[in-house]
Design a protein around this motif. Sequence first.
Motif, PDB file in Angstrom:
ATOM      1  N   LEU A   1       0.818  -1.168   0.177  1.00 53.89           N
ATOM      2  CA  LEU A   1      -0.055   0.068   0.024  1.00 53.89           C
ATOM      3  C   LEU A   1       0.868   1.249  -0.072  1.00 53.89           C
ATOM      4  O   LEU A   1       0.704   2.447  -0.878  1.00 53.89           O
ATOM      5  N   LEU A   2       1.738   1.362   1.098  1.00 53.75           N
ATOM      6  CA  LEU A   2       2.859   2.481   1.126  1.00 53.75           C
ATOM      7  C   LEU A   2       3.596   2.807  -0.287  1.00 53.75           C
ATOM      8  O   LEU A   2       3.678   3.884  -0.755  1.00 53.75           O
ATOM      9  N   ALA A   3       3.895   1.515  -0.879  1.00 51.05           N
ATOM     10  CA  ALA A   3       4.944   1.724  -2.220  1.00 51.05           C
ATOM     11  C   ALA A   3       3.987   2.220  -3.168  1.00 51.05           C
ATOM     12  O   ALA A   3       4.237   2.972  -3.977  1.00 51.05           O
TER      13      ALA A   3
ATOM     14  N   ILE B   1      -6.483  -3.021  -7.947  1.00 47.65           N
ATOM     15  CA  ILE B   1      -7.579  -2.136  -7.582  1.00 47.65           C
ATOM     16  C   ILE B   1      -6.982  -0.766  -6.915  1.00 47.65           C
ATOM     17  O   ILE B   1      -7.659   0.461  -7.150  1.00 47.65           O
ATOM     18  N   MET B   2      -5.651  -0.897  -6.429  1.00 47.80           N
ATOM     19  CA  MET B   2      -5.090   0.200  -5.760  1.00 47.80           C
ATOM     20  C   MET B   2      -4.567   1.221  -6.646  1.00 47.80           C
ATOM     21  O   MET B   2      -4.844   2.332  -6.439  1.00 47.80           O
ATOM     22  N   SER B   3      -4.065   0.785  -7.804  1.00 46.19           N
ATOM     23  CA  SER B   3      -3.721   1.747  -8.902  1.00 46.19           C
ATOM     24  C   SER B   3      -5.127   2.302  -9.482  1.00 46.19           C
ATOM     25  O   SER B   3      -5.001   3.548  -9.604  1.00 46.19           O
ATOM     26  N   LEU B   4      -6.239   1.646  -9.617  1.00 43.82           N
ATOM     27  CA  LEU B   4      -7.507   2.152 -10.035  1.00 43.82           C
ATOM     28  C   LEU B   4      -8.205   3.244  -9.244  1.00 43.82           C
ATOM     29  O   LEU B   4      -8.593   4.261  -9.531  1.00 43.82           O
ATOM     30  N   VAL B   5      -8.157   2.802  -7.926  1.00 43.06           N
ATOM     31  CA  VAL B   5      -8.641   3.680  -6.998  1.00 43.06           C
ATOM     32  C   VAL B   5      -7.945   5.096  -6.756  1.00 43.06           C
ATOM     33  O   VAL B   5      -8.451   5.972  -6.638  1.00 43.06           O
ATOM     34  N   GLY B   6      -6.732   4.687  -6.515  1.00 45.35           N
ATOM     35  CA  GLY B   6      -5.656   5.907  -6.474  1.00 45.35           C
ATOM     36  C   GLY B   6      -5.884   6.832  -7.436  1.00 45.35           C
ATOM     37  O   GLY B   6      -5.555   7.899  -7.192  1.00 45.35           O
ATOM     38  N   SER B   7      -5.841   6.179  -8.735  1.00 49.99           N
ATOM     39  CA  SER B   7      -6.221   7.206 -10.006  1.00 49.99           C
ATOM     40  C   SER B   7      -7.256   8.189  -9.580  1.00 49.99           C
ATOM     41  O   SER B   7      -6.886   9.428 -10.053  1.00 49.99           O
ATOM     42  N   ILE B   8      -8.269   7.812  -9.086  1.00 50.03           N
ATOM     43  CA  ILE B   8      -9.375   8.875  -8.779  1.00 50.03           C
ATOM     44  C   ILE B   8      -8.706  10.067  -7.869  1.00 50.03           C
ATOM     45  O   ILE B   8      -8.943  11.114  -8.032  1.00 50.03           O
TER      46      ILE B   8
ATOM     47  N   ALA C   1      -2.680  10.520   0.357  1.00 51.67           N
ATOM     48  CA  ALA C   1      -2.618   9.403   0.978  1.00 51.67           C
ATOM     49  C   ALA C   1      -3.873   9.341   1.994  1.00 51.67           C
ATOM     50  O   ALA C   1      -4.486   8.419   2.247  1.00 51.67           O
ATOM     51  N   VAL C   2      -4.512  10.788   2.510  1.00 54.07           N
ATOM     52  CA  VAL C   2      -5.608  10.691   3.178  1.00 54.07           C
ATOM     53  C   VAL C   2      -6.788  10.146   2.312  1.00 54.07           C
ATOM     54  O   VAL C   2      -7.671   9.549   2.899  1.00 54.07           O
ATOM     55  N   ILE C   3      -6.644  10.444   0.905  1.00 50.78           N
ATOM     56  CA  ILE C   3      -7.854   9.940   0.126  1.00 50.78           C
ATOM     57  C   ILE C   3      -7.653   8.445  -0.049  1.00 50.78           C
ATOM     58  O   ILE C   3      -8.701   7.731   0.075  1.00 50.78           O
ATOM     59  N   THR C   4      -6.550   8.178  -0.249  1.00 46.41           N
ATOM     60  CA  THR C   4      -6.424   6.871  -0.967  1.00 46.41           C
ATOM     61  C   THR C   4      -6.475   5.650   0.278  1.00 46.41           C
ATOM     62  O   THR C   4      -6.992   4.770  -0.007  1.00 46.41           O
ATOM     63  N   LEU C   5      -5.591   5.990   1.182  1.00 50.07           N
ATOM     64  CA  LEU C   5      -5.404   4.659   2.122  1.00 50.07           C
ATOM     65  C   LEU C   5      -7.005   4.356   2.701  1.00 50.07           C
ATOM     66  O   LEU C   5      -6.786   3.122   2.781  1.00 50.07           O
ATOM     67  N   PRO C   6      -7.877   5.294   3.157  1.00 45.05           N
ATOM     68  CA  PRO C   6      -8.709   4.609   3.671  1.00 45.05           C
ATOM     69  C   PRO C   6      -9.741   3.920   2.745  1.00 45.05           C
ATOM     70  O   PRO C   6     -10.416   2.646   2.953  1.00 45.05           O
ATOM     71  N   MET C   7      -9.597   4.325   1.146  1.00 47.68           N
ATOM     72  CA  MET C   7     -10.301   3.494   0.297  1.00 47.68           C
ATOM     73  C   MET C   7      -9.686   2.100  -0.059  1.00 47.68           C
ATOM     74  O   MET C   7     -10.480   1.092  -0.539  1.00 47.68           O
TER      75      MET C   7
END
Lengths: 229, 218
Positions: free
Chosen positions: A68-70, A148-155, A171-177
Amino acid sequence: MTEKQTTTSAAFFATLKRDLLIAFKKKNDIVNPFMFFIIVVSLFPIGISPESDRLTEIAAGVIWISVLLASMLSMDNLYRSDFEDGSLEQLLLSPHPLFFLVLAKNISHWLVSGLPVVLVSPLLAYMLALPEEAYGTLVLSLLLGTPIMSLVGSIAVALTVGLGSRGLILAVITLPMSVPVLIFGTLAVQSTLNSQSPLGYLSLMLVMLSVSVSLAPLASAAALRISVN
Amino acid sequence: MSSAAPTTSSNFDTDKIMLTARELFCARDDRVLFKNLNFDLPEGQVLQVQGSNGSGKTTLMRILCGLNDSYEGSIKWYGQEIEDQAASFFSSLLYIGHRVGVSKVLTPVENLRWSCSLKQAVSDEQIMAALKEVGLRGFEESPCYTLSAGQQQRVSLARLIISPASLWVLDEPFTTLDTKGVALLENILQRQAHEGGSVMVTTHHSLSIPELTVLSLG
């Protein structure tokens, strides 16, 4: 005037090819997240305990959190430089559906930042004394989870690309998702360790991946339109 | 704080009018950039948008391209709403903004291969010929970060040569060009007008193009 117009698939592959080309020219886009992942995972045996019993317990969680962090580290590459040099505007003004162009960028991002991490994970699992029978589940869960992380992080990146100083907001937006992915990913590995079938969790992740593939690029596209406005 | 002088369109057929803007109004931070702005852009015309700094030229260009939607009024493409025929509009449109859309990591050829193929199929021969025409022969395979600002601008101008788009929206395309480059671009604009295409261009240069109409903001 439009008889020579490209098909959407040609535009899709042109975008995919371009992003991969940029990544291979800027080698640190590939190397940085990968090295970060390896280093963070290696710190745990040093910081906690080199005893294999304790490491086995935390192995899946450590690998998943490090992934996740990477992935946070590489996220910004997705649209940042395109926004700065104006390529993003060209992308938005294409007659082709933005959905597919964004999807091409996300796939390229995953191939560059997600796939290497998946491929090296058995090695790190070995280092963390994860029993061999769980390797397959770990790799499979990462294969389903990292896209999934690439796709969600993209948003999140698309939403914040226009902001001058973003700091931690990404990070605040992506990590909870990403929490559901983290939960099911680690649970899948744990259930293999407890000699149960991980198929339930893996199929849930497959569902999440299908939903992300079909919806996240739409959200990213909308967010990009807002960001350049 | 402006209302622009509307350009006349009486000598043109209505179906030859590409772009019609009516009653455009745009305000930013409580400051009115333009209001009651009307103009027509017929085929075969170069429309130069003039105005002092901060008068909303770039905003107007981005509104026309659909990159900015914070405006009131109507913009029509051949008499119809742009949303109703988005595919046709976007494949006929070529926009070059302040940020010219040239990735510094890639070479000119790689840049053009991508940015052109977003719209139409393009061959490497076409790209090479266009780069030669804009004076970048010998730089085809150099990464763009090794090129000067003017040369990067020329990479984006090569898109004008390759593109069959009928509407060009160019925001300050002359800024970093040398005198030869300016002459070259004027030439390209003129050719576009002769071939029945149209150009909207913001610049402070006085252009020597016969098909020129001027729209003043501010």
